[in-house]
Write a protein that holds these residues in place. Structure first.
Motif, PDB file in Angstrom:
ATOM      1  N   PRO A 192     -14.170   7.793 -13.600  1.00 19.21           N
ATOM      2  CA  PRO A 192     -12.858   7.468 -13.042  1.00 19.21           C
ATOM      3  C   PRO A 192     -12.269   8.649 -12.275  1.00 19.21           C
ATOM      4  N   GLN A 193     -11.697   8.356 -11.100  1.00 18.81           N
ATOM      5  CA  GLN A 193     -11.098   9.393 -10.261  1.00 18.81           C
ATOM      6  C   GLN A 193      -9.608   9.162 -10.025  1.00 18.81           C
ATOM      7  N   GLY A 194      -9.039   8.190 -10.737  1.00 25.47           N
ATOM      8  CA  GLY A 194      -7.622   7.968 -10.619  1.00 25.47           C
ATOM      9  C   GLY A 194      -7.280   6.532 -10.275  1.00 25.47           C
ATOM     10  N   GLN A 195      -6.005   6.209 -10.422  1.00 23.85           N
ATOM     11  CA  GLN A 195      -5.499   4.879 -10.121  1.00 23.85           C
ATOM     12  C   GLN A 195      -4.226   4.995  -9.292  1.00 23.85           C
ATOM     13  N   VAL A 196      -3.923   3.953  -8.569  1.00 26.07           N
ATOM     14  CA  VAL A 196      -2.674   3.885  -7.824  1.00 26.07           C
ATOM     15  C   VAL A 196      -2.234   2.423  -7.800  1.00 26.07           C
ATOM     16  N   GLU A 197      -0.938   2.217  -7.883  1.00 29.43           N
ATOM     17  CA  GLU A 197      -0.404   0.863  -7.857  1.00 29.43           C
ATOM     18  C   GLU A 197       0.140   0.539  -6.476  1.00 29.43           C
ATOM     19  N   GLY A 198       0.055  -0.743  -6.112  1.00 21.14           N
ATOM     20  CA  GLY A 198       0.622  -1.207  -4.853  1.00 21.14           C
ATOM     21  C   GLY A 198       2.047  -1.676  -5.036  1.00 21.14           C
ATOM     22  N   ALA A 199       2.644  -2.104  -3.961  1.00 19.76           N
ATOM     23  CA  ALA A 199       4.012  -2.605  -4.001  1.00 19.76           C
ATOM     24  C   ALA A 199       4.084  -3.915  -4.782  1.00 19.76           C
ATOM     25  N   ARG A 200       5.215  -4.152  -5.436  1.00 23.11           N
ATOM     26  CA  ARG A 200       5.432  -5.399  -6.162  1.00 23.11           C
ATOM     27  C   ARG A 200       5.540  -6.567  -5.170  1.00 23.11           C
ATOM     28  N   ILE A 201       4.886  -7.665  -5.531  1.00 19.18           N
ATOM     29  CA  ILE A 201       4.866  -8.846  -4.660  1.00 19.18           C
ATOM     30  C   ILE A 201       5.372 -10.025  -5.481  1.00 19.18           C
ATOM     31  N   PRO A 202       6.293 -10.814  -4.967  1.00 19.16           N
ATOM     32  CA  PRO A 202       6.761 -11.995  -5.713  1.00 19.16           C
ATOM     33  C   PRO A 202       5.579 -12.842  -6.195  1.00 19.16           C
ATOM     34  N   ALA A 203       5.666 -13.258  -7.460  1.00 19.61           N
ATOM     35  CA  ALA A 203       4.548 -13.985  -8.061  1.00 19.61           C
ATOM     36  C   ALA A 203       4.226 -15.263  -7.292  1.00 19.61           C
ATOM     37  N   ARG A 204       5.247 -15.930  -6.771  1.00 24.94           N
ATOM     38  CA  ARG A 204       4.998 -17.164  -6.018  1.00 24.94           C
ATOM     39  C   ARG A 204       4.182 -16.869  -4.760  1.00 24.94           C
ATOM     40  N   ASP A 205       4.544 -15.791  -4.048  1.00 26.14           N
ATOM     41  CA  ASP A 205       3.802 -15.435  -2.840  1.00 26.14           C
ATOM     42  C   ASP A 205       2.365 -15.083  -3.164  1.00 26.14           C
ATOM     43  N   TRP A 206       2.175 -14.330  -4.247  1.00 20.90           N
ATOM     44  CA  TRP A 206       0.812 -13.928  -4.633  1.00 20.90           C
ATOM     45  C   TRP A 206      -0.020 -15.137  -5.041  1.00 20.90           C
ATOM     46  N   SER A 207       0.621 -16.082  -5.730  1.00 27.93           N
ATOM     47  CA  SER A 207      -0.091 -17.284  -6.165  1.00 27.93           C
ATOM     48  C   SER A 207      -0.518 -18.116  -4.967  1.00 27.93           C
ATOM     49  N   ASP A 208       0.346 -18.200  -3.963  1.00 26.27           N
ATOM     50  CA  ASP A 208      -0.029 -18.951  -2.749  1.00 26.27           C
ATOM     51  C   ASP A 208      -1.136 -18.246  -1.976  1.00 26.27           C
ATOM     52  N   ALA A 209      -1.136 -16.905  -2.055  1.00 27.59           N
ATOM     53  CA  ALA A 209      -2.179 -16.095  -1.394  1.00 27.59           C
ATOM     54  C   ALA A 209      -2.308 -16.422   0.081  1.00 27.59           C
ATOM     55  N   ASN A 210      -1.181 -16.561   0.731  1.00 26.85           N
ATOM     56  CA  ASN A 210      -1.194 -16.731   2.182  1.00 26.85           C
ATOM     57  C   ASN A 210      -1.896 -15.532   2.816  1.00 26.85           C
ATOM     58  N   PRO A 211      -2.775 -15.740   3.812  1.00 24.99           N
ATOM     59  CA  PRO A 211      -3.499 -14.608   4.405  1.00 24.99           C
ATOM     60  C   PRO A 211      -2.593 -13.483   4.873  1.00 24.99           C
ATOM     61  N   GLU A 212      -1.418 -13.814   5.400  1.00 28.17           N
ATOM     62  CA  GLU A 212      -0.510 -12.754   5.858  1.00 28.17           C
ATOM     63  C   GLU A 212       0.029 -11.941   4.675  1.00 28.17           C
ATOM     64  N   VAL A 213       0.264 -12.599   3.542  1.00 26.11           N
ATOM     65  CA  VAL A 213       0.699 -11.875   2.345  1.00 26.11           C
ATOM     66  C   VAL A 213      -0.390 -10.905   1.894  1.00 26.11           C
ATOM     67  N   LEU A 214      -1.639 -11.348   1.901  1.00 27.19           N
ATOM     68  CA  LEU A 214      -2.741 -10.476   1.493  1.00 27.19           C
ATOM     69  C   LEU A 214      -2.917  -9.315   2.473  1.00 27.19           C
ATOM     70  N   ARG A 215      -2.788  -9.597   3.763  1.00 30.73           N
ATOM     71  CA  ARG A 215      -2.920  -8.517   4.746  1.00 30.73           C
ATOM     72  C   ARG A 215      -1.790  -7.502   4.588  1.00 30.73           C
ATOM     73  N   ARG A 216      -0.580  -7.983   4.302  1.00 33.69           N
ATOM     74  CA  ARG A 216       0.546  -7.075   4.126  1.00 33.69           C
ATOM     75  C   ARG A 216       0.337  -6.202   2.882  1.00 33.69           C
ATOM     76  N   ALA A 217      -0.172  -6.803   1.805  1.00 36.55           N
ATOM     77  CA  ALA A 217      -0.462  -6.031   0.596  1.00 36.55           C
ATOM     78  C   ALA A 217      -1.552  -4.998   0.856  1.00 36.55           C
ATOM     79  N   ALA A 218      -2.534  -5.391   1.652  1.00 39.03           N
ATOM     80  CA  ALA A 218      -3.626  -4.461   1.967  1.00 39.03           C
ATOM     81  C   ALA A 218      -3.132  -3.302   2.819  1.00 39.03           C
TER      82      ALA A 218
END
Length: 327
Positions: free
Chosen positions: A115-141
């Protein structure tokens, strides 16, 4: 009587960009897009499709691809790959619920699995994450890419600080040789040990861990029964890769042997096969610039001569007594 293994260097494309990317029947693209980066680092980051990210299979694949694209834009050579090369760094993606939001977590491991470490991403509304719209995934990436790049930078700096020798590129090439896979009997152990010995005799520093290695060679054995002739078709495929994730070339050895000959001890067969393969591996490494240029050296890209190998009679009763391999 005939040669036990026919050997040939299938593909020697190192430093020959006009030839295009290397075809890879056993794995995905090794990160050829890294060549488009302004200053690609001396590693590749493999992103397995996340299984614990609260996404379906197709959604998980889409997120991994979005991460790879965002990391390439951040000057990190990354690729979606469930079968990383031996010298690849790995990025594991998970996600967990926190109240009404999902928080992605990115874990980095080095080529030896540490292991070389961990980092967390920004919080995303659960509804948006569940829908997994491609734009939501690209924004998270896009949000995660600079965080991951910074994590990589800090891990690499720490590794070089602990081992100044890792900064040196002169001297004999260091090559990582993990255990061979797929052979019956003691073939995996015998081939691994004999190849390590043979590569050392070819002027390479052989390692059984990935840290500090510039090259790696993996061995895969396939044994296919041939019922009509009561023989077995034996194929040894050696894949040579570089620290930045490029497959440099492959050395294939094959033959048909009497059924059952290699079910227990490989002995002299492993010695002969590894000796032949080491010459091909050395040529691939040399063509990739792994050795200092020597006066009178063969031009880069020239394939080695086919080895003679071990004479192998068709009747197993006339074989010499095999020796158990010693590590």
């Amino acid at each position: 009587m005939r040669s036990f293994f026919r050997l040939g260097v299938l593909l020697l494309v190192a430093l020959l960009p006009a030839c295009g990317d290397l075809p890879q029947p056993f794995r995905g693209n090794p990160g050829g897009q890294a060549g488009a980066l302004a200053a690609p680092p001396a590693y590749r980051l493999a992103i397995p499709i996340p299984a614990e990210a609260l996404l379906t299979g197709a959604q998980a694949t889409g997120f991994a691809e979005a991460l790879s694209t965002a990391l390439l834009a951040a000057e990190v050579p990354a690729a979606v790959d469930n079968a990383p090369l031996p010298l690849d760094w790995r990025l594991t993606v998970e996600a967990r619920l926190q109240g009404g939001a999902v928080v992605p977590r990115y874990s980095l491991t080095d080529p030896d699995g540490r292991p070389q470490g961990q980092v967390e991403g920004a919080r995303i509304p659960a509804r948006d994450w569940s829908d997994a719209n491609p734009e939501v995934l690209r924004r998270a990436a896009r949000d995660a890419a600079p965080r991951i790049a910074d994590l990589l930078l800090r891990a690499e700096a720490a590794a070089k600080g602990m081992d100044p020798a890792a900064l040196a590129v002169a001297g004999p090439p260091r090559i990582y040789v993990p255990a061979v896979r797929g052979a019956p009997g003691d073939g995996n152990q015998a081939l691994t040990a004999r190849l390590r010995e043979a590569l050392g005799q070819h002027g390479m520093v052989v390692q059984d861990v990935a840290e500090g290695a510039r090259f790696a060679v993996t061995g895969q054995v396939s044994v296919v029964p041939q019922p009509q002739t009561r023989t077995q078709r034996v194929e040894l495929l050696w894949t040579v890769s570089r620290q930045d994730g490029e497959d440099l070339g492959r050395v294939l050895q094959l033959n048909e042997v009497p059924q059952g000959v290699l079910e227990r001890f490989w002995g002299d067969v492993a010695f002969a096969a590894a000796t032949e393969a080491a010459g091909g591996v050395r040529t691939v490494v040399a063509n990739a610039g792994g050795f200092p240029a020597q006066p009178g050296a063969a031009p880069r890209g020239q394939a080695p001569q086919q080895g003679q190998g071990l004479a192998m009679p068709r009747q197993p009763g006339s074989l010499p007594q095999p020796r158990p391999a010693q590590e």
